[in-house]
Enzyme design. Structure first.
Site, mmCIF file in Angstrom:
data_model
loop_
_atom_site.group_PDB
_atom_site.id
_atom_site.type_symbol
_atom_site.label_atom_id
_atom_site.label_comp_id
_atom_site.label_asym_id
_atom_site.label_seq_id
_atom_site.Cartn_x
_atom_site.Cartn_y
_atom_site.Cartn_z
ATOM 1 N N GLU A 79 0.901 -1.445 0.267
ATOM 2 C CA GLU A 79 0.465 -0.200 -0.152
ATOM 3 C C GLU A 79 0.814 1.752 -0.416
ATOM 4 O OE1 GLU A 79 -1.280 -1.191 4.614
ATOM 5 O OE2 GLU A 79 -2.250 1.087 4.145
ATOM 6 N N CYS A 111 -3.698 -3.530 3.884
ATOM 7 C CA CYS A 111 -2.896 -4.069 5.325
ATOM 8 C C CYS A 111 -2.773 -5.725 4.604
ATOM 9 C CB CYS A 111 -2.499 -4.264 6.912
ATOM 10 S SG CYS A 111 -1.835 -2.665 7.559
ATOM 11 N N TYR A 143 2.674 7.926 8.923
ATOM 12 C CA TYR A 143 1.817 8.935 9.618
ATOM 13 C C TYR A 143 1.993 10.414 10.222
ATOM 14 C CZ TYR A 143 -0.168 4.070 11.266
ATOM 15 O OH TYR A 143 -0.540 2.850 10.619
ATOM 16 N N HIS A 233 -1.954 -9.829 11.968
ATOM 17 C CA HIS A 233 -1.708 -8.403 12.012
ATOM 18 C C HIS A 233 -1.192 -7.712 12.871
ATOM 19 C CE1 HIS A 233 -1.340 -4.912 9.436
ATOM 20 N NE2 HIS A 233 -1.848 -4.569 10.303
ATOM 21 N N LYS A 242 -4.690 -7.923 22.163
ATOM 22 C CA LYS A 242 -6.618 -7.656 21.915
ATOM 23 C C LYS A 242 -7.202 -8.829 21.445
ATOM 24 C CE LYS A 242 -5.727 -2.812 23.381
ATOM 25 N NZ LYS A 242 -6.685 -2.545 24.109
ATOM 26 N N SER A 309 -7.489 -2.409 7.099
ATOM 27 C CA SER A 309 -8.561 -1.079 6.405
ATOM 28 C C SER A 309 -9.272 -1.093 6.224
ATOM 29 C CB SER A 309 -7.564 -0.143 7.553
ATOM 30 O OG SER A 309 -7.359 -0.100 8.840
#
Ligand code: CAA
Length: 387
Positions: A79, A111, A143, A233, A242, A309
């Site tokens: 990307e 991704c 970013y 990922h 998480k 995303s």
């Protein structure tokens, strides 16, 4: 016929920014990064490093072991593309002197594209056993300075040789996938840096995992207990933790702390010190599992959760093959990491702002110490050199 990953090798840049340096510059408690998001360092690409040079570094180690003339296709997932028209794979094809009788294409969906390329390569080999496909996943995560994402930058490329009778991983048929048109992270064509709705992106990631898992379970009949190791990922390692907790809850599984650690932690070591590498990050996690697992992995089932995303996600699995240990490139991975040079925050900013590649002509200062570098722009053409 078994089809999957015969060889895998990753590359990253020659420089890193420690999150301790980052934290003191920003006057933030370093534990927000080391504990809160589970990251220690970010690989930083100098201006003469891009996804093509990273990919060339990753792929060269594979091409040193197989006849490059036998490569039938290059599927390049990124990307962080370098041209709106010409694929990064075509630049790579030239740099590596790959055969003219070869198909080359660039794939994009945030991704996720690396997983898509791997699945497509597998299908091509299943339809013609002569196919030997180079799958590349390469990205530079960038970013805005002072944005929430700045601490989760990084870069890396993974090269995988996909063929029949693979020596590392046989991919299993059946997978679970999920798409939803959302704006959690995006990069409009005019921007060099990504925009992100950080907290929302973590929620969408976890929601996609639940959907992709349900589909995987329905398609394959495999349960949580059928899987030995879990690769996710990894934008930052806490995200994978998480994710694993979410999957345990979703599947109502009983997992002790020791089992949790065993199922997840080997696959996080490299990512913690490389940072996010978008499409490559799932597969750098897989390299980490292969290089750091204390147990013999033969015949163990590994699951892969790819999240891009925007969003597309896929959950799939594979089984580690008997010869895998004899073909790992652990020493090369570790040597690259060890030889990286630490940057001060000012040096990082210097790389970050880099050279203006939109100029018609420019010569790039030499920082990239690898075998391949972006040397110049001449009449808007990228000039790469191999040395
Ligand atoms: N000690 C220990 N822990 C601390 C701490 C301290 N001193 N200070 C904060 N923390 C903890 C917080 O409690 C929080 O933990 P939980 O998430 O468990 O609640 C964690 O550190 C992060 O703190 P914040 O939420 O305050 O951090 P933030 O607002 O700066 O942003 C982020 C975090 C949203 C993830 C941000 O890093 C970001 O925007 N990252 C980019 C987007 C991203 O990576 N999203 C992931 C999903 S999308 C995806 O995966 C695709 C992709 O590659 C981009």
């Amino acid at each position: 016929m078994k089809v999957g990953i015969d060889l895998i090798h990753f590359a990253t840049s020659d420089y890193f920014l420690g999150l301790d340096t980052f934290a003191s510059q920003k006057n933030i408690d370093v534990e927000k990064f080391t504990i809160g998001i589970g990251q220690e360092k970010m690989s930083i690409a100098p201006p003469d490093e891009d996804v093509v040079t990273l990919a060339a570094k990753a792929a060269k180690a594979i091409l040193d072991q197989v006849d490059p003339q036998k490569i039938t296709a290059v599927l390049f997932a990124t990307e962080s593309g370098v041209d709106q028209s010409k694929s990064a794979g075509a630049f790579l094809h030239g740099l590596l002197n790959l055969p003219k009788r070869c198909r080359v294409i660039e794939l994009k969906h945030a991704c996720y594209a690396g997983a898509a390329a791997l699945q497509m390569a597998t299908a091509l080999v299943k339809s013609n056993v002569k196919e030997k496909i180079l799958v590349i996943a390469a990205d530079i995560a960038k970013y805005d300075v002072d944005s929430s994402g700045e601490a989760t930058q990084g870069c890396g490329a993974v090269a995988m040789l996909v063929k029949d009778s693979p020596r590392i991983l046989a991919l299993e048929s059946g997978s679970g996938y999920y798409t939803d048109d959302v704006m959690d992270f995006w990069r409009p064509n005019h921007r060099e840096t990504a925009l992100v709705d950080g907290k929302y992106s973590t929620m969408v990631y976890l929601n996609s995992l639940k959907h992709a898992w349900t589909h995987f379970n329905e398609e394959t009949g495999r349960t949580f207990q059928d899987i030995d190791y879990f690769c996710y990922h990894i934008p930052f390692t806490k995200m994978a933790e998480k994710a694993h907790k979410t999957l345990i809850k979703k599947t109502k599984s009983e997992v002790s702390d020791a089992q949790f650690e065993e199922q997840l932690s080997y696959g996080q070591s490299y990512n913690r010190i490389v940072g996010n590498s978008y499409s490559a990050s799932l597969f750098i996690g897989f390299c980490s599992l292969l290089d750091f697992a204390k147990q013999n992995l033969v015949n163990k089932r590994v699951s892969f959760f790819s999240y891009g995303s925007g969003c597309v996600a896929e959950f799939f699995s594979g089984v580690i093959q008997p010869e895998y240990q004899s073909v790992l490139m652990t020493a090369s991975h570790q040597q690259q990491i060890l030889q990286r040079q630490a940057l001060s925050y000012a040096e990082y900013l210097n790389f970050y702002h880099g050279s203006d590649l939109s100029q018609e002509n420019c010569i790039l200062p030499e920082h990239n110490r690898g075998s391949f570098r972006l040397a110049a722009i001449e009449e808007h053409k990228r000039i790469y050199i191999a040395r």
